[in-house]
Design a protein around this motif. Structure first.
Motif, PDB file in Angstrom:
ATOM      1  N   VAL A   5      -2.095   4.772  -3.174  1.00  0.00           N
ATOM      2  CA  VAL A   5      -1.634   5.202  -4.497  1.00  0.00           C
ATOM      3  C   VAL A   5      -1.785   4.040  -5.472  1.00  0.00           C
ATOM      4  O   VAL A   5      -1.184   2.982  -5.284  1.00  0.00           O
ATOM      5  CB  VAL A   5      -0.177   5.677  -4.465  1.00  0.00           C
ATOM      6  CG1 VAL A   5       0.282   6.066  -5.864  1.00  0.00           C
ATOM      7  CG2 VAL A   5      -0.008   6.848  -3.516  1.00  0.00           C
ATOM      8  N   GLU A   6      -2.561   4.279  -6.524  1.00  0.00           N
ATOM      9  CA  GLU A   6      -2.760   3.267  -7.555  1.00  0.00           C
ATOM     10  C   GLU A   6      -1.729   3.434  -8.662  1.00  0.00           C
ATOM     11  O   GLU A   6      -1.267   4.544  -8.948  1.00  0.00           O
ATOM     12  CB  GLU A   6      -4.161   3.386  -8.174  1.00  0.00           C
ATOM     13  CG  GLU A   6      -5.313   3.275  -7.202  1.00  0.00           C
ATOM     14  CD  GLU A   6      -5.762   4.628  -6.666  1.00  0.00           C
ATOM     15  OE1 GLU A   6      -6.921   4.734  -6.218  1.00  0.00           O
ATOM     16  OE2 GLU A   6      -4.953   5.581  -6.697  1.00  0.00           O
ATOM     17  N   SER A   7      -1.421   2.324  -9.309  1.00  0.00           N
ATOM     18  CA  SER A   7      -0.537   2.349 -10.471  1.00  0.00           C
ATOM     19  C   SER A   7      -0.847   1.141 -11.345  1.00  0.00           C
ATOM     20  O   SER A   7      -1.586   0.247 -10.933  1.00  0.00           O
ATOM     21  CB  SER A   7       0.935   2.333 -10.047  1.00  0.00           C
ATOM     22  OG  SER A   7       1.233   1.154  -9.326  1.00  0.00           O
ATOM     23  N   LEU A  18      -3.841  -6.496 -17.621  1.00  0.00           N
ATOM     24  CA  LEU A  18      -3.127  -5.507 -16.821  1.00  0.00           C
ATOM     25  C   LEU A  18      -3.134  -5.966 -15.376  1.00  0.00           C
ATOM     26  O   LEU A  18      -4.064  -6.677 -14.953  1.00  0.00           O
ATOM     27  CB  LEU A  18      -3.810  -4.128 -16.886  1.00  0.00           C
ATOM     28  CG  LEU A  18      -3.607  -3.246 -18.098  1.00  0.00           C
ATOM     29  CD1 LEU A  18      -4.503  -2.013 -17.976  1.00  0.00           C
ATOM     30  CD2 LEU A  18      -2.161  -2.842 -18.268  1.00  0.00           C
ATOM     31  N   ARG A  19      -2.131  -5.538 -14.627  1.00  0.00           N
ATOM     32  CA  ARG A  19      -2.174  -5.723 -13.183  1.00  0.00           C
ATOM     33  C   ARG A  19      -2.090  -4.349 -12.529  1.00  0.00           C
ATOM     34  O   ARG A  19      -1.081  -3.646 -12.682  1.00  0.00           O
ATOM     35  CB  ARG A  19      -1.051  -6.613 -12.667  1.00  0.00           C
ATOM     36  CG  ARG A  19      -1.235  -6.948 -11.181  1.00  0.00           C
ATOM     37  CD  ARG A  19      -0.211  -7.911 -10.634  1.00  0.00           C
ATOM     38  NE  ARG A  19       1.042  -7.253 -10.289  1.00  0.00           N
ATOM     39  CZ  ARG A  19       1.886  -7.703  -9.381  1.00  0.00           C
ATOM     40  NH1 ARG A  19       1.614  -8.831  -8.718  1.00  0.00           N
ATOM     41  NH2 ARG A  19       3.015  -7.069  -9.134  1.00  0.00           N
ATOM     42  N   LEU A  20      -3.147  -3.997 -11.847  1.00  0.00           N
ATOM     43  CA  LEU A  20      -3.176  -2.741 -11.113  1.00  0.00           C
ATOM     44  C   LEU A  20      -2.643  -2.984  -9.709  1.00  0.00           C
ATOM     45  O   LEU A  20      -2.886  -4.036  -9.116  1.00  0.00           O
ATOM     46  CB  LEU A  20      -4.592  -2.180 -11.054  1.00  0.00           C
ATOM     47  CG  LEU A  20      -5.306  -2.007 -12.393  1.00  0.00           C
ATOM     48  CD1 LEU A  20      -6.674  -1.349 -12.171  1.00  0.00           C
ATOM     49  CD2 LEU A  20      -4.485  -1.220 -13.377  1.00  0.00           C
ATOM     50  N   SER A  21      -1.962  -1.986  -9.193  1.00  0.00           N
ATOM     51  CA  SER A  21      -1.421  -2.066  -7.845  1.00  0.00           C
ATOM     52  C   SER A  21      -1.948  -0.919  -7.001  1.00  0.00           C
ATOM     53  O   SER A  21      -2.196   0.182  -7.505  1.00  0.00           O
ATOM     54  CB  SER A  21       0.110  -1.991  -7.877  1.00  0.00           C
ATOM     55  OG  SER A  21       0.665  -3.070  -8.598  1.00  0.00           O
ATOM     56  N   CYS A  22      -2.114  -1.201  -5.736  1.00  0.00           N
ATOM     57  CA  CYS A  22      -2.555  -0.198  -4.768  1.00  0.00           C
ATOM     58  C   CYS A  22      -1.573  -0.244  -3.603  1.00  0.00           C
ATOM     59  O   CYS A  22      -1.491  -1.261  -2.903  1.00  0.00           O
ATOM     60  CB  CYS A  22      -3.972  -0.511  -4.310  1.00  0.00           C
ATOM     61  SG  CYS A  22      -4.594   0.525  -2.973  1.00  0.00           S
ATOM     62  N   MET A  77       0.530  -3.896  -0.047  1.00  0.00           N
ATOM     63  CA  MET A  77       0.084  -3.795  -1.433  1.00  0.00           C
ATOM     64  C   MET A  77      -1.167  -4.624  -1.662  1.00  0.00           C
ATOM     65  O   MET A  77      -1.335  -5.706  -1.086  1.00  0.00           O
ATOM     66  CB  MET A  77       1.170  -4.301  -2.387  1.00  0.00           C
ATOM     67  CG  MET A  77       2.453  -3.506  -2.378  1.00  0.00           C
ATOM     68  SD  MET A  77       2.275  -1.868  -3.101  1.00  0.00           S
ATOM     69  CE  MET A  77       1.939  -2.285  -4.801  1.00  0.00           C
ATOM     70  N   VAL A  78      -2.030  -4.120  -2.526  1.00  0.00           N
ATOM     71  CA  VAL A  78      -3.185  -4.867  -3.014  1.00  0.00           C
ATOM     72  C   VAL A  78      -3.143  -4.794  -4.531  1.00  0.00           C
ATOM     73  O   VAL A  78      -2.813  -3.746  -5.102  1.00  0.00           O
ATOM     74  CB  VAL A  78      -4.496  -4.304  -2.467  1.00  0.00           C
ATOM     75  CG1 VAL A  78      -5.689  -5.074  -3.020  1.00  0.00           C
ATOM     76  CG2 VAL A  78      -4.506  -4.363  -0.945  1.00  0.00           C
TER      77      VAL A  78
END
Length: 122
Positions: A5-7, A18-22, A77-78
């Motif tokens: 799930v990305e956010s 921005l910092r995207l999280s997976c 998390m990535v």
């Protein structure tokens, strides 16, 4: 159930960050290489960065110096830190996982998230 799930996407002005999280669930992240991809309207999905299970990284030429990928296996998390955003970075960003294989920027991944929209506009 194996899931990514990305956010972290959103609307940002040129030059912003921005910092995207997976977030991974349903499997142990340690053995997986993770890739970040993006797809702009009317364009092919392209790989922008990946990180191997042991932490080596790779970046597309178009994002080198601006994007930084990292992982926290304990938190499953990535992350993709994106700096100096440009309008051409506008796309849906996806993370993907592949087990027991090196990280690559091709689309040869087994598990994909649903994406998070990044829009760069003033």
């Amino acid at each position: 159930q194996l899931r990514l799930v990305e956010s972290g996407g959103g609307l940002v002005q040129p030059g912003g960050s921005l910092r995207l999280s997976c977030a991974a669930s349903g499997f142990t992240l340690n053995s997986y290489a993770i890739g970040w991809f993006r797809q702009a309207p009317g364009k092919e999905r392209e790989g922008v960065s990946c990180i191997s299970s042991y932490g080596s990284t790779n970046y597309a030429d178009s994002v080198k110096g601006r994007f930084t990928i990292s992982r926290n296996n304990a938190k499953k998390m990535v992350y993709l830190q994106i700096n100096s955003l440009k309008p051409e970075d506008t796309a849906v960003y996806y993370c993907a996982a592949r087990a027991f294989r090196p990280c690559v920027l091709s689309k040869d991944y087994n598990l994909w998230g649903q994406g998070t929209q990044v829009t760069v506009s003033s």
